[in-house]
Design a protein around this motif. Sequence first.
Motif, PDB file in Angstrom:
ATOM      1  N   SER A  46       0.775  -1.275  -0.030  1.00 42.68           N
ATOM      2  CA  SER A  46      -0.018   0.013   0.172  1.00 42.68           C
ATOM      3  C   SER A  46       0.743   1.217  -0.226  1.00 42.68           C
ATOM      4  N   ASP A  69      -0.343  -1.938  -9.425  1.00 43.56           N
ATOM      5  CA  ASP A  69      -0.571  -2.474  -8.374  1.00 43.56           C
ATOM      6  C   ASP A  69      -0.352  -4.020  -8.310  1.00 43.56           C
ATOM      7  N   GLN A  72      -3.205  -6.228  -7.566  1.00 40.09           N
ATOM      8  CA  GLN A  72      -4.600  -5.644  -7.921  1.00 40.09           C
ATOM      9  C   GLN A  72      -4.647  -5.883  -9.298  1.00 40.09           C
TER      10      GLN A  72
ATOM     11  N   ASP B  69      -7.972   5.354  -5.232  1.00 40.51           N
ATOM     12  CA  ASP B  69      -9.131   4.499  -4.509  1.00 40.51           C
ATOM     13  C   ASP B  69      -8.579   4.319  -3.191  1.00 40.51           C
ATOM     14  N   ASN B  71      -9.852   2.853  -0.770  1.00 37.89           N
ATOM     15  CA  ASN B  71      -9.826   1.368  -0.120  1.00 37.89           C
ATOM     16  C   ASN B  71      -8.978   0.443  -0.903  1.00 37.89           C
ATOM     17  N   GLN B  72      -8.140   0.966  -1.979  1.00 31.51           N
ATOM     18  CA  GLN B  72      -7.436  -0.107  -2.672  1.00 31.51           C
ATOM     19  C   GLN B  72      -6.061   0.689  -2.944  1.00 31.51           C
TER      20      GLN B  72
ATOM     21  N   GLN C  72     -12.842  -3.540  -9.763  1.00 25.69           N
ATOM     22  CA  GLN C  72     -12.048  -2.982  -8.601  1.00 25.69           C
ATOM     23  C   GLN C  72     -12.502  -1.320  -8.779  1.00 25.69           C
TER      24      GLN C  72
END
Lengths: 317, 317, 317
Positions: A46, A69, A72, B69, B71-72, C72
């Motif tokens: 993160s 990412d 993700q 984002d 939360n990501q 996402q």
Amino acid sequence: MRNFISVSDIGPLDRAVAEALEVKANRFAYKHLGENRTLMMIFFNSSLRTRLSTQKAALNLGMNVIVLDVNQGAWKLETERGVIMDGDKPEHLLEAIPVMGCYCDIIGVRSFARFESKEDDYQEKVINQFIRYSERPVFSMEAATRHPLQSFADLITIEEHKTVDRPKIVMTWAPHPKALPQAVPNSFAEWMNATDYDFVITHPRGYELDPRFVGNARVEYDQDKALAGADFVYAKNWSAFADPDYGKVLSTDRSWTVTAEKMALTNNAFFMHCLPVRRNMIVSDDVIEGPRSLVIPEAANREISAQVVLKRMLEDL
Amino acid sequence: MRNFISVSDIGPLDRAVAEALEVKANRFAYKHLGENRTLMMIFFNSSLRTRLSTQKAALNLGMNVIVLDVNQGAWKLETERGVIMDGDKPEHLLEAIPVMGCYCDIIGVRSFARFESKEDDYQEKVINQFIRYSERPVFSMEAATRHPLQSFADLITIEEHKTVDRPKIVMTWAPHPKALPQAVPNSFAEWMNATDYDFVITHPRGYELDPRFVGNARVEYDQDKALAGADFVYAKNWSAFADPDYGKVLSTDRSWTVTAEKMALTNNAFFMHCLPVRRNMIVSDDVIEGPRSLVIPEAANREISAQVVLKRMLEDL
Amino acid sequence: MRNFISVSDIGPLDRAVAEALEVKANRFAYKHLGENRTLMMIFFNSSLRTRLSTQKAALNLGMNVIVLDVNQGAWKLETERGVIMDGDKPEHLLEAIPVMGCYCDIIGVRSFARFESKEDDYQEKVINQFIRYSERPVFSMEAATRHPLQSFADLITIEEHKTVDRPKIVMTWAPHPKALPQAVPNSFAEWMNATDYDFVITHPRGYELDPRFVGNARVEYDQDKALAGADFVYAKNWSAFADPDYGKVLSTDRSWTVTAEKMALTNNAFFMHCLPVRRNMIVSDDVIEGPRSLVIPEAANREISAQVVLKRMLEDL
């Protein structure tokens, strides 16, 4: 500059700071350097400040930016060689790294210590594979043992705010509920040791950092003594380094929290922290919100440290 | 324009619509305004149209865009002051907001009502913290109680399609399986009340909106009566506002679904919805796919409403 | 070029390859084509190479790029018409597609076979809805049955490395722990059949591909025989196509893994794979790391194949 991993990559610090202040005064003056150049930012962990400030720095320089990412939207990556890849990781770093290198000119990597193997962490296995296999200049957006863009921003911030030639800088451990890597304190120590500041580290027994990073810094186990006369207080949590406790939380003793009472022991010191910060664990609300808090200027200087690093890399492409 | 949160920020609506139509005819004419300017789009919630249309608007204006984002890929954010942060949220909004502000020129925020506290929602706690602490112009990409970029796009769409000076606009509640915020209906009511249209709201008893948004609109509990003679039907679900049912689903009565039979009661009305829409809950397939459906032109005008807002903000930087 | 879904969209292959080599030599020569043009990349599935290389190609052409990961940060999408949408999917593709089209000039879509319905997969239900409803040129970033950007990059790579006019190309099935779509082997077969190469497909019985893709290729069930004299070995796993085993793993027989012993049967062949690759399932470490491995040049050519496709689309806008 080919790679930017530690303080030794940046050359003389006075020149680096001077360049930072010049860039800060005129952020768009080097936009031609980044034309038709692409930065790839690769995150295994993160990020808020690093994600945003490094993008901003690259845009200031006229670069294109691609953000990946890894966990993700991309494939999970195997990092061990020789494995029969019949599990949940469909791609190997040994392919993924040169592939990522194909599509860009400069690579930034964030890859934290995993606390699975101290040796892997302290050999910087992941970022060193990027350096070895990507065929591109690589810079650290926080690796397992160092966070040099943060330390460089911290240095700029101290230079902007110091009122004596040789300020006293105290890096103090503070409590935190979860195990954190040593990258930020290691790196800050490394950079402070490269200046002529009066640099002191204070922490509970058991939290000794790797001696290679502590260097010639004074270590003081009594926080109150350490803080006496400080011009800058740099708070940070880290987990234990020494075996057999590597990566463990040994204490969450809130008597180490930096409060107004603690700050009263100093020479009206500035308060610093790299963020994100756990309020009322690391530092009390009143200190972080107070007039001597530098946490926002520090974060703002992340754009500047990243821009100096990218500028130098672009100049040497 | 400093901030864009509600209809009161946009000034005279006829001038705003005229500017929108001019921008729509010539999207790239203001590209110089965004040079070396960065928009940061911060999402606490999911987004399709807002994410894409706002990026496109910023690119039309020559801006750089950074999307976050929350939360990501970033850290979870604590929003309460005074907390001992020993839980799962490693960063506080009070640091995160000014940090985000450091790296950009304009901030867009999406933060929906959470239904945990009506007071927090209706005081717009999150977006107001951005206004207070970011030191940057802030616009709403849908906040807890309003969605002004949507309402502005709705207004443009009505102006493009109306055939009488003072059309009858009917906003009708329609069923939905989950509790939705009141932001879209609140906002649409606020904007319609700022025009001289004939504006009617219809919904089952118990779904009364906040009187501050209803304003002088006529409220009619019989959907068929409300629809009679309508020139535009604006369908939307919302959850209850009134205590003690705030944020609850009181009905999923599909006799409120907008069907061809319902549309036959109107003056050959256009059908509008902000999307995303639950087909055959809110509206039947044939109505939304029919020749009087404006859902796609409405969505296309989101680019335009965002571009007018960003253009005005850039002009006032 | 309006859409790019299969080999038939690209026209004569010799001209396409010539254009690719010219673009590769001068990537920024067509930057004017993309001015004020926006590419939207829509991912229903994970991606590394496609995500990065297609962005890079668009940036080379001066385009703006918006990336959307559907799963996402956006809404989940319903794909069936006539459904009462009271479940977990708040938006329908029939609205989402034209909305996405509103905000861009060209759309790239990744949507893998789902193995829920062979008919849906082989009718390319998702990407065909984009072609039908988006009102924009659409290209495949791997669809259910083909991966043409990969096949085009493979062709460029073969043309760059072949030493005889009509090389022998062997596509061999290899084991893999999970069921994979047939898109890559289908597509590679389709493109190879459009050349005059000597093209052979080898796989265990039960792994026959759709005859429409196999075309005039020779099929050989004995891998060793197939490899004899090969100039290029193209390894890939796929799941069964034939009913009733569609989408199933019938074998994980590691005697089909491409090893140094297997490569010794060839005419000192180059090794190719589209990546990501499972090491020591598909191919041994020594082969993929060896001097005849083309996996990285293949991946690098993904930027070039994407750039030719985007360039042609921009020219025809």
